[in-house]
Design an enzyme around this catalytic site. Structure first.
Site, PDB file in Angstrom:
ATOM      1  N   LYS A  22       0.455  14.686   0.591  1.00  0.00           N
ATOM      2  CA  LYS A  22       0.093  13.918   1.775  1.00  0.00           C
ATOM      3  C   LYS A  22       1.234  13.875   2.784  1.00  0.00           C
ATOM      4  O   LYS A  22       1.036  14.150   3.982  1.00  0.00           O
ATOM      5  CB  LYS A  22      -0.278  12.480   1.380  1.00  0.00           C
ATOM      6  CG  LYS A  22      -0.526  11.550   2.574  1.00  0.00           C
ATOM      7  CD  LYS A  22      -0.741  10.122   2.152  1.00  0.00           C
ATOM      8  CE  LYS A  22       0.538   9.373   1.906  1.00  0.00           C
ATOM      9  NZ  LYS A  22       1.129   8.789   3.146  1.00  0.00           N
ATOM     10  N   ASN A  23       2.438  13.540   2.326  1.00  0.00           N
ATOM     11  CA  ASN A  23       3.550  13.373   3.260  1.00  0.00           C
ATOM     12  C   ASN A  23       3.939  14.681   3.935  1.00  0.00           C
ATOM     13  O   ASN A  23       4.376  14.683   5.091  1.00  0.00           O
ATOM     14  CB  ASN A  23       4.749  12.769   2.530  1.00  0.00           C
ATOM     15  CG  ASN A  23       4.519  11.315   2.161  1.00  0.00           C
ATOM     16  OD1 ASN A  23       3.763  10.608   2.820  1.00  0.00           O
ATOM     17  ND2 ASN A  23       5.158  10.857   1.097  1.00  0.00           N
ATOM     18  N   CYS A 118       0.662   1.055   6.398  1.00  0.00           N
ATOM     19  CA  CYS A 118       0.978   0.004   5.429  1.00  0.00           C
ATOM     20  C   CYS A 118       2.187  -0.797   5.902  1.00  0.00           C
ATOM     21  O   CYS A 118       3.157  -0.235   6.413  1.00  0.00           O
ATOM     22  CB  CYS A 118       1.291   0.605   4.057  1.00  0.00           C
ATOM     23  SG  CYS A 118      -0.105   1.402   3.244  1.00  0.00           S
ATOM     24  N   ARG A 123      10.105  -1.232  10.177  1.00  0.00           N
ATOM     25  CA  ARG A 123      10.311   0.226  10.198  1.00  0.00           C
ATOM     26  C   ARG A 123      10.746   0.627  11.609  1.00  0.00           C
ATOM     27  O   ARG A 123       9.961   1.178  12.379  1.00  0.00           O
ATOM     28  CB  ARG A 123       9.026   0.952   9.827  1.00  0.00           C
ATOM     29  CG  ARG A 123       8.549   0.695   8.414  1.00  0.00           C
ATOM     30  CD  ARG A 123       7.332   1.552   8.116  1.00  0.00           C
ATOM     31  NE  ARG A 123       6.873   1.416   6.750  1.00  0.00           N
ATOM     32  CZ  ARG A 123       5.943   2.182   6.207  1.00  0.00           C
ATOM     33  NH1 ARG A 123       5.370   3.142   6.908  1.00  0.00           N
ATOM     34  NH2 ARG A 123       5.556   2.009   4.963  1.00  0.00           N
ATOM     35  N   ASP A 307       8.046   5.244  -3.452  1.00  0.00           N
ATOM     36  CA  ASP A 307       6.589   5.331  -3.541  1.00  0.00           C
ATOM     37  C   ASP A 307       6.084   5.359  -4.980  1.00  0.00           C
ATOM     38  O   ASP A 307       4.875   5.302  -5.211  1.00  0.00           O
ATOM     39  CB  ASP A 307       6.083   6.580  -2.804  1.00  0.00           C
ATOM     40  CG  ASP A 307       6.004   6.383  -1.302  1.00  0.00           C
ATOM     41  OD1 ASP A 307       6.250   5.243  -0.846  1.00  0.00           O
ATOM     42  OD2 ASP A 307       5.703   7.350  -0.586  1.00  0.00           O
ATOM     43  N   ARG A 399      -6.235   6.257   1.567  1.00  0.00           N
ATOM     44  CA  ARG A 399      -5.307   6.861   2.524  1.00  0.00           C
ATOM     45  C   ARG A 399      -4.479   7.968   1.884  1.00  0.00           C
ATOM     46  O   ARG A 399      -3.962   8.828   2.601  1.00  0.00           O
ATOM     47  CB  ARG A 399      -4.350   5.797   3.082  1.00  0.00           C
ATOM     48  CG  ARG A 399      -4.963   4.834   4.096  1.00  0.00           C
ATOM     49  CD  ARG A 399      -3.889   3.976   4.728  1.00  0.00           C
ATOM     50  NE  ARG A 399      -2.790   4.826   5.165  1.00  0.00           N
ATOM     51  CZ  ARG A 399      -1.506   4.530   5.039  1.00  0.00           C
ATOM     52  NH1 ARG A 399      -1.141   3.401   4.467  1.00  0.00           N
ATOM     53  NH2 ARG A 399      -0.577   5.352   5.470  1.00  0.00           N
TER      54      ARG A 399
END
Length: 430
Positions: A22-23, A118, A123, A307, A399
């Site tokens: 995903k990233n 999220c 951030r 994560d 997600r």
């Protein structure tokens, strides 16, 4: 609305195939607009909502996107005409800020609304802005809502990141890949998806060296061309299934992985008593006894990934002994511990440190997903617990995990996606 219903207590057994990262996909998809050409990208997790929103944003600015098969997309960036992305496009995921770097790199200007995603704590994007300005862009943030970046020209420059930031590293790479001269990013992030992005850009004709180390050197090129590229497997999805196998005392072969990317996870599972066998592109995890305690501190790659912290904490909640988990990346990552406590876990949180006293077993309960990885942790907790667990707010899980019900179901899990006519609330559960 939908929820997951899990009846736990059954060991997971069998094989599972991990999807594309995903990233990596969230960085590579916007990078495709840097070339005025066609890119074919393989091993894309096309069904997760984050990727769907990225594709929707591409189409919004004029790119053509075709789904070739269930994991391959074709992006035609020849007709991208807009450098403006509104809040309607960015509010769903944090990675939408990568369009700032990509649009700045292509058009020398970008207007992108601040992103959502999220909430794991503050951030800030100050390091992103620092990088853009070092390249010659003028950056303003209007009403703390829209980032405007404009440059007459982009010129390579030395850039030192004050903190290791994956997002800033990606955004600077996107912005400078066609800048005039040499850009050197020091204290760069080293995650596998940083390397994957660099490899993708190099496949388009970029000149990037040092990705995977803390110094990345990028010599700007005049233009980029289309390519065909396959995204790496998802390190975090793989780790999630590895921990689930251990937590349920099962035996699972996790396929389509790069074992080296999983070393920090494997080492902690082994420390807890799991058996981990590595093959060329798969790992087998098995556990035939109660897990033992261990201490974890999250760190930038190659350290233990933040994560994977919630998932690993579920395993430690049923371990023999007391474990200490230190979170050094996000200030709000321990919210999920309240949900685990509903299931009988004994966890005390003090700031960025959680002390976990292992209990004999978890018990099914109504819980919710506070964020993407917290949701994955709740699935593991439900699978390891006795009785029935119901998880609400599963949109967070969608997600980042493809076909999660089918994949766990194929391993023998009793997990169902259920549509709720009436809103389900854990606050009503006591």
């Amino acid at each position: 609305m939908e929820k997951f219903v899990i009846v736990g207590g059954t060991p997971l057994n069998g094989e599972v195939t991990v999807s594309g990262a995903k990233n990596a996909a969230l960085a590579i998809i916007p990078a495709a607009i840097l070339c005025r050409d066609v890119c074919r990208i393989e091993n894309v997790p096309t069904t997760i909502s984050d990727v769907s929103f990225m594709i929707k944003t591409l189409r919004h600015i004029g790119a053509g996107v075709k789904l070739i098969d269930k994991s391959t997309i074709e992006i035609d960036s020849r007709h991208v005409s807009s450098y403006v992305i509104s809040h309607d496009m960015t509010k769903y995921l944090r990675a939408s800020y990568y369009f700032i770097g990509a649009l700045l790199g292509r058009f020398h200007k970008a207007s992108v609304a601040m992103p959502g995603g999220c909430y794991l704590g503050p951030r800030p994007i100050d390091q992103h802005i620092k990088g853009f300005e070092a390249l010659g862009a003028k950056v303003t943030v209007e009403d703390n809502a829209i980032v405007e970046a404009v440059a007459d020209e982009l010129v390579g420059s030395p850039i030192y990141l004050d903190v290791v930031s994956v997002g800033a590293t990606v955004n600077i790479m996107l912005a400078c890949v066609m800048a005039d001269g040499l850009t050197v990013i020091e204290n760069a992030a080293k995650e596998p998806h940083i390397v994957d992005l660099a490899n993708f850009l190099n496949s388009m004709g970029a000149d990037i060296r040092g990705a995977g180390t803390d110094v990345i050197k990028i010599r700007g090129v005049g233009s980029l061309h289309g390519c065909t590229y396959s995204i790496i497997p998802d390190q975090i999805e793989a780790g999630t299934f590895m921990v689930a196998a251990a937590a349920t005392r099962g035996n699972v072969l996790v396929k389509n992985v790069i074992p080296k990317h999983l070393e920090s996870i494997s080492s902690k599972l082994i420390e807890c008593g799991a058996n981990v066998e590595e093959y060329d592109d798969s790992v087998r995890v098995s556990m035939d006894c109660r897990p033992g305690k261990c201490n974890i501190k999250t760190m930038p790659h190659p350290g233990f990934p933040t994560d994977m912290q919630p998932q690993m904490s579920v395993l430690l909640s049923i371990a023999d002994g007391t474990s200490i988990v230190s979170e050094s990346i996000w200030s709000n990552r321990f919210r999920y511990t309240e949900q685990l406590s509903r299931m009988g876990a004994s966890i005390t949180v003090d700031g960025q440190i959680a002390v976990i006293h292992g209990v004999d077993c978890l018990k099914g309960a109504p819980v919710k997903a506070d964020d993407l990885r917290a949701g994955a942790a709740m699935i593991i907790a439900g699978l390891a617990a006795t009785g029935k667990t119901e998880i609400e707010d599963i949109l967070y899980i969608d997600r980042g995990y493809e076909h999660v019900v089918e994949k766990f179901g194929n391993l023998g899990a009793d997990i169902k996606r259920v549509y709720c006519v009436e809103p389900f609330s854990v606050s009503d559960a006591g």
